[in-house]
Design a protein around this motif. Structure first.
Motif, mmCIF file in Angstrom:
data_model
loop_
_atom_site.group_PDB
_atom_site.id
_atom_site.type_symbol
_atom_site.label_atom_id
_atom_site.label_comp_id
_atom_site.label_asym_id
_atom_site.label_seq_id
_atom_site.Cartn_x
_atom_site.Cartn_y
_atom_site.Cartn_z
ATOM 1 N N ALA A 27 0.786 -1.230 0.000
ATOM 2 C CA ALA A 27 0.000 0.000 0.000
ATOM 3 C C ALA A 27 0.817 1.279 0.000
ATOM 4 O O ALA A 27 1.918 1.350 0.548
ATOM 5 C CB ALA A 27 -0.932 0.007 1.209
ATOM 6 N N ASP A 28 0.215 2.329 -0.602
ATOM 7 C CA ASP A 28 0.629 3.712 -0.376
ATOM 8 C C ASP A 28 -0.056 4.258 0.871
ATOM 9 O O ASP A 28 0.489 5.097 1.576
ATOM 10 C CB ASP A 28 0.223 4.612 -1.553
ATOM 11 C CG ASP A 28 0.925 4.235 -2.841
ATOM 12 O OD1 ASP A 28 2.154 4.046 -2.810
ATOM 13 O OD2 ASP A 28 0.247 4.142 -3.878
ATOM 14 N N ARG A 29 -1.287 3.810 1.088
ATOM 15 C CA ARG A 29 -2.073 4.212 2.254
ATOM 16 C C ARG A 29 -2.816 2.996 2.780
ATOM 17 O O ARG A 29 -3.208 2.120 2.002
ATOM 18 C CB ARG A 29 -3.121 5.274 1.902
ATOM 19 C CG ARG A 29 -2.587 6.637 1.589
ATOM 20 C CD ARG A 29 -3.673 7.497 0.962
ATOM 21 N NE ARG A 29 -4.759 7.831 1.883
ATOM 22 C CZ ARG A 29 -5.914 8.374 1.473
ATOM 23 N NH1 ARG A 29 -6.142 8.580 0.177
ATOM 24 N NH2 ARG A 29 -6.847 8.690 2.340
ATOM 25 N N ILE A 30 -3.024 2.977 4.092
ATOM 26 C CA ILE A 30 -3.819 1.927 4.718
ATOM 27 C C ILE A 30 -4.956 2.592 5.467
ATOM 28 O O ILE A 30 -4.738 3.401 6.376
ATOM 29 C CB ILE A 30 -2.966 1.081 5.684
ATOM 30 C CG1 ILE A 30 -1.793 0.435 4.935
ATOM 31 C CG2 ILE A 30 -3.834 0.008 6.350
ATOM 32 C CD1 ILE A 30 -0.833 -0.322 5.839
ATOM 33 N N LEU A 31 -6.183 2.277 5.063
ATOM 34 C CA LEU A 31 -7.375 2.763 5.745
ATOM 35 C C LEU A 31 -7.837 1.680 6.718
ATOM 36 O O LEU A 31 -8.050 0.534 6.309
ATOM 37 C CB LEU A 31 -8.489 3.076 4.749
ATOM 38 C CG LEU A 31 -8.149 4.078 3.640
ATOM 39 C CD1 LEU A 31 -9.364 4.294 2.738
ATOM 40 C CD2 LEU A 31 -7.671 5.406 4.215
ATOM 41 N N VAL A 32 -8.000 2.046 7.979
ATOM 42 C CA VAL A 32 -8.335 1.082 9.021
ATOM 43 C C VAL A 32 -9.785 1.292 9.443
ATOM 44 O O VAL A 32 -10.197 2.417 9.755
ATOM 45 C CB VAL A 32 -7.405 1.238 10.239
ATOM 46 C CG1 VAL A 32 -7.672 0.112 11.241
ATOM 47 C CG2 VAL A 32 -5.940 1.231 9.807
ATOM 48 N N PHE A 33 -10.545 0.185 9.457
ATOM 49 C CA PHE A 33 -11.966 0.238 9.795
ATOM 50 C C PHE A 33 -12.231 -0.549 11.070
ATOM 51 O O PHE A 33 -11.584 -1.562 11.353
ATOM 52 C CB PHE A 33 -12.805 -0.324 8.646
ATOM 53 C CG PHE A 33 -12.838 0.569 7.439
ATOM 54 C CD1 PHE A 33 -13.873 1.467 7.242
ATOM 55 C CD2 PHE A 33 -11.798 0.542 6.515
ATOM 56 C CE1 PHE A 33 -13.880 2.314 6.149
ATOM 57 C CE2 PHE A 33 -11.803 1.376 5.416
ATOM 58 C CZ PHE A 33 -12.846 2.262 5.233
ATOM 59 N N HIS A 34 -13.220 -0.050 11.820
ATOM 60 C CA HIS A 34 -13.656 -0.747 13.029
ATOM 61 C C HIS A 34 -15.125 -0.413 13.256
ATOM 62 O O HIS A 34 -15.506 0.757 13.328
ATOM 63 C CB HIS A 34 -12.824 -0.319 14.240
ATOM 64 C CG HIS A 34 -12.955 -1.217 15.427
ATOM 65 N ND1 HIS A 34 -14.050 -1.216 16.259
ATOM 66 C CD2 HIS A 34 -12.132 -2.187 15.903
ATOM 67 C CE1 HIS A 34 -13.903 -2.117 17.201
ATOM 68 N NE2 HIS A 34 -12.746 -2.730 17.011
ATOM 69 N N SER A 35 -15.948 -1.454 13.332
ATOM 70 C CA SER A 35 -17.390 -1.290 13.588
ATOM 71 C C SER A 35 -18.039 -0.290 12.632
ATOM 72 O O SER A 35 -18.878 0.526 13.034
ATOM 73 C CB SER A 35 -17.622 -0.859 15.035
ATOM 74 O OG SER A 35 -17.083 -1.806 15.934
ATOM 75 N N GLY A 36 -17.656 -0.362 11.368
ATOM 76 C CA GLY A 36 -18.248 0.503 10.350
ATOM 77 C C GLY A 36 -17.627 1.868 10.219
ATOM 78 O O GLY A 36 -17.952 2.610 9.289
ATOM 79 N N HIS A 37 -16.738 2.247 11.140
ATOM 80 C CA HIS A 37 -16.100 3.554 11.115
ATOM 81 C C HIS A 37 -14.706 3.476 10.484
ATOM 82 O O HIS A 37 -14.006 2.479 10.647
ATOM 83 C CB HIS A 37 -15.934 4.111 12.534
ATOM 84 C CG HIS A 37 -17.219 4.383 13.243
ATOM 85 N ND1 HIS A 37 -18.004 5.475 12.975
ATOM 86 C CD2 HIS A 37 -17.857 3.692 14.226
ATOM 87 C CE1 HIS A 37 -19.069 5.461 13.749
ATOM 88 N NE2 HIS A 37 -19.004 4.390 14.526
#
Length: 275
Positions: free
Chosen positions: A213-223
């Motif tokens: 990745a260039d960026r990592i988007l982290v999700f938790h409980s829909g957020h």
């Protein structure tokens, strides 16, 4: 489209997605997510099972509609699937009744590309993924790793500007997974930065995200709870993952996944800022 518009390839604005469970209870799978993905970025979506990663990916693909909010690709609001967005699913998605090369050609055929031209394009990408020698094979004759190579060749051959991959290598063995990561990155980087497709890649594998990745988007409980830049140079090796900056990102990811102690409560990321 001007360069400023091009830089904002995917725009996700205050998107929600609510489902009704069998017992009648409403569940919010994606909760007020806003994020901009630039053209040519390779972005991984990471988080525990059920956190909304795949739901968001399917909304970008046009397979699901947001309950609220909007998603635009290249400045156009999504209203359903489109050829500018190619998807590789977690499960094999090749047509078993078509030979390998016919699978790779299928999208081009649907677009009306002449037979000789689409055959040339399909052969080029089969060679690029290492499958030129099996173009006449049936899918049932191929291994799982080879079927993933077919899927990758297919989305690149179709010319999609945005590639959406839902844990494509999750079921593969360690060696095959790393080989296919290299194949994917080589195709993505072919032609240099100006020619790169925009990639959204769902994974549970922290090291895979750090490698790709260039960026990592982290999700938790829909957020959306974190947006991490990965600046290590490519190509990345096993040693790259041991660099201090990479180790620091890994610790953050493991904390988000509940595998390390968290120093502070989760924040929610909106419009590029944590609140």
């Amino acid at each position: 489209m001007n360069s400023a518009a091009n830089s904002r390839m995917i725009e996700i604005v205050h998107v929600n997605r609510t489902f009704q469970r069998a017992d009648g209870q409403m569940v919010k799978a994606v909760d007020n997510v806003s994020v901009v993905i630039k053209e040519g970025e390779f972005v991984c979506l990471v988080g525990p099972s059920g956190c909304g990663k795949t739901t968001l990916l399917q909304m970008v693909a046009g397979l699901l509609e947001p309950s609220d909010g909007g998603i635009a690709v290249a400045g156009r609001e999504i209203s359903g699937p489109g050829r500018e967005r190619g998807m590789v699913f977690q499960k094999d998605s090749v047509f078993p009744w078509m030979r390998v090369i016919d699978n790779v050609e299928y999208g081009l055929k649907c677009r009306g590309v002449p037979a000789a031209q689409r055959r040339e394009i399909a052969r080029t990408y089969l060679e690029r993924v290492g499958l030129g020698h099996v173009e006449k094979a049936w899918p049932r004759e191929l291994s799982g790793g080879m079927l993933k190579r077919v899927a990758i060749a297919t989305v690149f051959a179709n010319g999609s500007r945005v590639l959406l991959l839902d844990e494509p290598f999750g079921a593969l063995d360690y060696v095959t997974r790393h080989q296919l990561q290299s194949v994917l990155l080589d195709l993505w980087d072919e032609g240099g930065a100006a020619a790169r497709r925009t990639v959204l890649f769902v994974t549970h594998d922290v090291d895979e995200a750090l490698s790709l990745a260039d960026r990592i988007l982290v999700f938790h409980s829909g957020h959306l709870v974190d947006d991490l830049a990965v600046t290590a140079e490519r190509p990345r090796s096993t040693d790259s993952l041991l660099l201090p900056d990479m180790v620091a990102i890994k610790h953050k990811l493991l904390a988000h996944l509940g595998l390390e102690k968290r120093a502070k409560p989760l924040a929610i990321v909106q419009d590029g800022a944590a609140s």
